[in-house]
Write a protein that holds these residues in place. Structure first.
Motif, PDB file in Angstrom:
ATOM      1  N   THR A  83     -33.109  -0.872 -64.762  1.00  0.00           N
ATOM      2  CA  THR A  83     -31.858  -1.924 -64.956  1.00  0.00           C
ATOM      3  C   THR A  83     -31.026  -1.545 -66.417  1.00  0.00           C
ATOM      4  OG1 THR A  83     -32.632  -3.339 -63.477  1.00  0.00           O
ATOM      5  CG2 THR A  83     -30.814  -4.088 -64.986  1.00  0.00           C
ATOM      6  N   GLN A  84     -31.996  -1.546 -67.553  1.00  0.00           N
ATOM      7  CA  GLN A  84     -31.672  -1.595 -68.722  1.00  0.00           C
ATOM      8  C   GLN A  84     -31.092  -0.135 -68.997  1.00  0.00           C
ATOM      9  OE1 GLN A  84     -34.327  -2.780 -71.908  1.00  0.00           O
ATOM     10  NE2 GLN A  84     -34.842  -4.845 -70.897  1.00  0.00           N
ATOM     11  N   LYS A  85     -31.557   0.848 -68.268  1.00  0.00           N
ATOM     12  CA  LYS A  85     -31.137   2.263 -68.580  1.00  0.00           C
ATOM     13  C   LYS A  85     -29.715   2.450 -67.924  1.00  0.00           C
ATOM     14  CE  LYS A  85     -35.258   4.632 -68.624  1.00  0.00           C
ATOM     15  NZ  LYS A  85     -36.383   5.578 -67.961  1.00  0.00           N
ATOM     16  N   ARG A  86     -29.369   1.866 -66.976  1.00  0.00           N
ATOM     17  CA  ARG A  86     -28.098   1.694 -66.237  1.00  0.00           C
ATOM     18  C   ARG A  86     -27.127   1.021 -67.151  1.00  0.00           C
ATOM     19  NH1 ARG A  86     -31.188   0.668 -61.687  1.00  0.00           N
ATOM     20  NH2 ARG A  86     -30.325  -1.513 -61.396  1.00  0.00           N
ATOM     21  N   GLN A  87     -27.494  -0.028 -67.556  1.00  0.00           N
ATOM     22  CA  GLN A  87     -26.740  -1.044 -68.248  1.00  0.00           C
ATOM     23  C   GLN A  87     -26.317  -0.288 -69.866  1.00  0.00           C
ATOM     24  OE1 GLN A  87     -24.881  -3.288 -67.662  1.00  0.00           O
ATOM     25  NE2 GLN A  87     -26.008  -5.289 -67.726  1.00  0.00           N
ATOM     26  N   LEU A 141     -27.585 -13.128 -68.772  1.00  0.00           N
ATOM     27  CA  LEU A 141     -28.259 -12.401 -70.072  1.00  0.00           C
ATOM     28  C   LEU A 141     -29.818 -12.264 -69.390  1.00  0.00           C
ATOM     29  CD1 LEU A 141     -27.050 -14.751 -72.881  1.00  0.00           C
ATOM     30  CD2 LEU A 141     -26.272 -12.553 -72.100  1.00  0.00           C
ATOM     31  N   LEU A 142     -29.983 -12.057 -68.214  1.00  0.00           N
ATOM     32  CA  LEU A 142     -31.573 -11.779 -67.756  1.00  0.00           C
ATOM     33  C   LEU A 142     -31.683 -10.292 -68.297  1.00  0.00           C
ATOM     34  CD1 LEU A 142     -32.008 -13.171 -64.174  1.00  0.00           C
ATOM     35  CD2 LEU A 142     -32.804 -13.965 -66.244  1.00  0.00           C
ATOM     36  N   PRO A 143     -32.827  -9.837 -69.021  1.00  0.00           N
ATOM     37  CA  PRO A 143     -33.010  -8.613 -69.574  1.00  0.00           C
ATOM     38  C   PRO A 143     -33.007  -7.622 -68.421  1.00  0.00           C
ATOM     39  CG  PRO A 143     -34.689  -9.980 -70.048  1.00  0.00           C
ATOM     40  CD  PRO A 143     -33.749 -10.956 -69.339  1.00  0.00           C
ATOM     41  N   GLY A 144     -33.777  -7.831 -67.232  1.00  0.00           N
ATOM     42  CA  GLY A 144     -33.873  -6.713 -66.282  1.00  0.00           C
ATOM     43  C   GLY A 144     -35.063  -5.845 -66.604  1.00  0.00           C
ATOM     44  N   ASP A 145     -35.226  -5.111 -65.667  1.00  0.00           N
ATOM     45  CA  ASP A 145     -36.500  -4.173 -65.770  1.00  0.00           C
ATOM     46  C   ASP A 145     -35.755  -2.993 -66.722  1.00  0.00           C
ATOM     47  OD1 ASP A 145     -35.076  -2.701 -63.831  1.00  0.00           O
ATOM     48  OD2 ASP A 145     -36.494  -2.917 -62.206  1.00  0.00           O
ATOM     49  N   GLU A 146     -36.773  -1.973 -66.827  1.00  0.00           N
ATOM     50  CA  GLU A 146     -36.290  -0.685 -67.599  1.00  0.00           C
ATOM     51  C   GLU A 146     -35.117  -0.029 -66.971  1.00  0.00           C
ATOM     52  OE1 GLU A 146     -39.039   1.744 -70.221  1.00  0.00           O
ATOM     53  OE2 GLU A 146     -40.763   0.491 -69.558  1.00  0.00           O
ATOM     54  N   LEU A 164     -29.448  -8.159 -74.987  1.00  0.00           N
ATOM     55  CA  LEU A 164     -28.045  -7.623 -75.528  1.00  0.00           C
ATOM     56  C   LEU A 164     -27.195  -6.737 -74.702  1.00  0.00           C
ATOM     57  CD1 LEU A 164     -29.078  -6.704 -79.336  1.00  0.00           C
ATOM     58  CD2 LEU A 164     -27.676  -8.764 -78.385  1.00  0.00           C
ATOM     59  N   LEU A 165     -27.993  -5.795 -74.020  1.00  0.00           N
ATOM     60  CA  LEU A 165     -27.150  -4.913 -72.976  1.00  0.00           C
ATOM     61  C   LEU A 165     -26.657  -5.708 -71.811  1.00  0.00           C
ATOM     62  CD1 LEU A 165     -29.854  -1.954 -72.780  1.00  0.00           C
ATOM     63  CD2 LEU A 165     -27.495  -1.915 -73.686  1.00  0.00           C
ATOM     64  N   ALA A 166     -27.392  -6.642 -71.284  1.00  0.00           N
ATOM     65  CA  ALA A 166     -26.748  -7.624 -70.354  1.00  0.00           C
ATOM     66  C   ALA A 166     -25.455  -8.340 -70.740  1.00  0.00           C
ATOM     67  CB  ALA A 166     -27.770  -8.574 -69.915  1.00  0.00           C
ATOM     68  N   ALA A 167     -25.524  -8.816 -72.093  1.00  0.00           N
ATOM     69  CA  ALA A 167     -24.115  -9.287 -72.563  1.00  0.00           C
ATOM     70  C   ALA A 167     -23.118  -8.345 -72.888  1.00  0.00           C
ATOM     71  CB  ALA A 167     -24.653 -10.033 -73.905  1.00  0.00           C
ATOM     72  N   LEU A 168     -23.576  -7.103 -73.423  1.00  0.00           N
ATOM     73  CA  LEU A 168     -22.398  -6.337 -73.479  1.00  0.00           C
ATOM     74  C   LEU A 168     -21.977  -5.759 -72.439  1.00  0.00           C
ATOM     75  CD1 LEU A 168     -24.377  -4.492 -76.673  1.00  0.00           C
ATOM     76  CD2 LEU A 168     -22.141  -5.894 -76.741  1.00  0.00           C
TER      77      LEU A 168
END
Length: 128
Positions: free
Chosen positions: A17-21, A10-15, A66-70
């Motif tokens: 990482t979030q875009k890829r996720q 569940l680590l949110p990551g940087d922007e 949420l993006l990490a979990a999803l």
């Protein structure tokens, strides 16, 4: 799940990482959700979490969690393969439950309303 800690997933990551996720989640969420709908006892919450995670008004850190979990949910290979009936989604459920509990209050009525509309429009399983 012993080798994998939910907190690490569940680590949110940087922007970036979030875009890829987000790209991955947007591409794979609905096919995975369709397969899991009958096995995930809180499908409405998962769908609302998807809408929350893809809502630009949601705080960046919340979106990341949420993006990490999803992302874990849509991952084809995880701790317990989803192809195993009944137990296949148990690890996904644990990760999603934790994520939703962590961000409680950020999933808004509009996210649940979108989830309700999607569920109302979803064809019944076995319907032609």
């Amino acid at each position: 799940m012993d080798d994998i800690k939910i907190g690490e997933i569940l680590l949110p990551g940087d922007e970036e990482t979030q875009k890829r996720q987000e790209t991955n989640v947007r591409a794979k969420f609905w096919p995975t959700m369709k397969k899991a709908m009958r096995q995930v006892p809180f499908s409405r919450d998962v769908i609302a979490a998807f809408y929350c995670a893809t809502d630009r008004q949601t705080p960046l850190r919340v979106r990341g969690v949420l993006l990490a979990a999803l992302g874990y949910f849509v991952l084809p290979l995880d701790a317990v393969p989803d192809m195993f009936a009944l137990i296949g989604f148990t690890d996904d459920i644990a990760v999603l439950t934790t994520a939703i509990a962590l961000i409680n209050g950020h999933i808004k009525d509009r996210h649940y309303e979108s989830a309700d509309r999607m569920l109302a429009d979803a064809p019944e399983e076995g319907a032609a």
